[in-house]
Design a protein around this motif. Structure first.
Motif, PDB file in Angstrom:
ATOM      1  N   HIS A  36      21.014   4.173   0.415  1.00  0.00           N
ATOM      2  CA  HIS A  36      19.937   4.981   0.998  1.00  0.00           C
ATOM      3  C   HIS A  36      18.636   4.864   0.209  1.00  0.00           C
ATOM      4  O   HIS A  36      18.656   4.819  -1.014  1.00  0.00           O
ATOM      5  N   PRO A  37      17.530   4.849   0.904  1.00  0.00           N
ATOM      6  CA  PRO A  37      16.233   4.711   0.235  1.00  0.00           C
ATOM      7  C   PRO A  37      15.741   6.036  -0.348  1.00  0.00           C
ATOM      8  O   PRO A  37      16.192   7.111   0.061  1.00  0.00           O
ATOM      9  N   GLU A  38      14.807   5.941  -1.270  1.00  0.00           N
ATOM     10  CA  GLU A  38      13.981   7.096  -1.642  1.00  0.00           C
ATOM     11  C   GLU A  38      12.691   6.854  -0.888  1.00  0.00           C
ATOM     12  O   GLU A  38      12.050   5.815  -1.075  1.00  0.00           O
ATOM     13  N   TRP A  39      12.298   7.756  -0.030  1.00  0.00           N
ATOM     14  CA  TRP A  39      11.140   7.441   0.804  1.00  0.00           C
ATOM     15  C   TRP A  39      10.327   8.657   1.164  1.00  0.00           C
ATOM     16  O   TRP A  39      10.805   9.786   1.099  1.00  0.00           O
ATOM     17  N   SER A  40       9.087   8.366   1.552  1.00  0.00           N
ATOM     18  CA  SER A  40       8.195   9.453   1.939  1.00  0.00           C
ATOM     19  C   SER A  40       7.374   9.022   3.146  1.00  0.00           C
ATOM     20  O   SER A  40       7.223   7.827   3.437  1.00  0.00           O
TER      21      SER A  40
END
Lengths: 97, 97
Positions: free
Chosen positions: B58-62
């Motif tokens: 899973h990504p870390e995203w904004s």
């Protein structure tokens, strides 16, 4: 015309939005959410996305696995407005038991 | 066991992932995306979410309105692994013409 909240309106925030705090770096509301896993977190984000699009008011937000952080501010008035309060309440309502 | 990329593997990154750069604050890949509007941005995020869940990575995203920033790193090895490269390639593939 969209204006930032008055000090009287700000004084009500702790009562009507007890789960939200004021951001330090800008005039904005901030809340962190934790879910069981990524599917639950992204499912919540999808519901917020539909809500935000319908209200034409969009969050600044981030996600890491089961955690979601939402920051609400209004670019049109460069600060916290009634639109942020309305969206925060709608988001809280999504999670109401 | 998941291990971080070797220096030989890192040397290939610019060639196989030309749109991604290395993050400064941690051992991670970073890419920024810009779309026409929120609906397009969140539509893209939904596709990435399904991909990430399927790959169990899973990504870390904004997201802020039409912009999405994705950071890929592997917590199990505390740095960049082959799983990040594979997910980055799959994300690029979503946007391929």
């Amino acid at each position: 015309m969209i204006t930032t909240l008055t000090s009287e309106e700000r004084a009500q925030l702790a009562k009507i939005l007890p789960e939200w705090r004021l951001a330090r770096e800008k005039d904005a509301l901030l809340r962190s959410f934790e879910f069981a896993d990524f599917v639950a977190a992204f499912g919540f984000m999808t519901r917020v996305a539909l809500l935000a699009e319908k209200m034409d008011h969009h969050p600044e937000w981030s996600n890491v696995y089961n955690r979601v952080e939402i920051l609400l501010t209004t670019h049109d008035c460069n600060g916290l407005s009634a639109r942020d309060v309305t969206l925060a309440q709608a988001i809280d309502h999504l999670l109401a038991p």
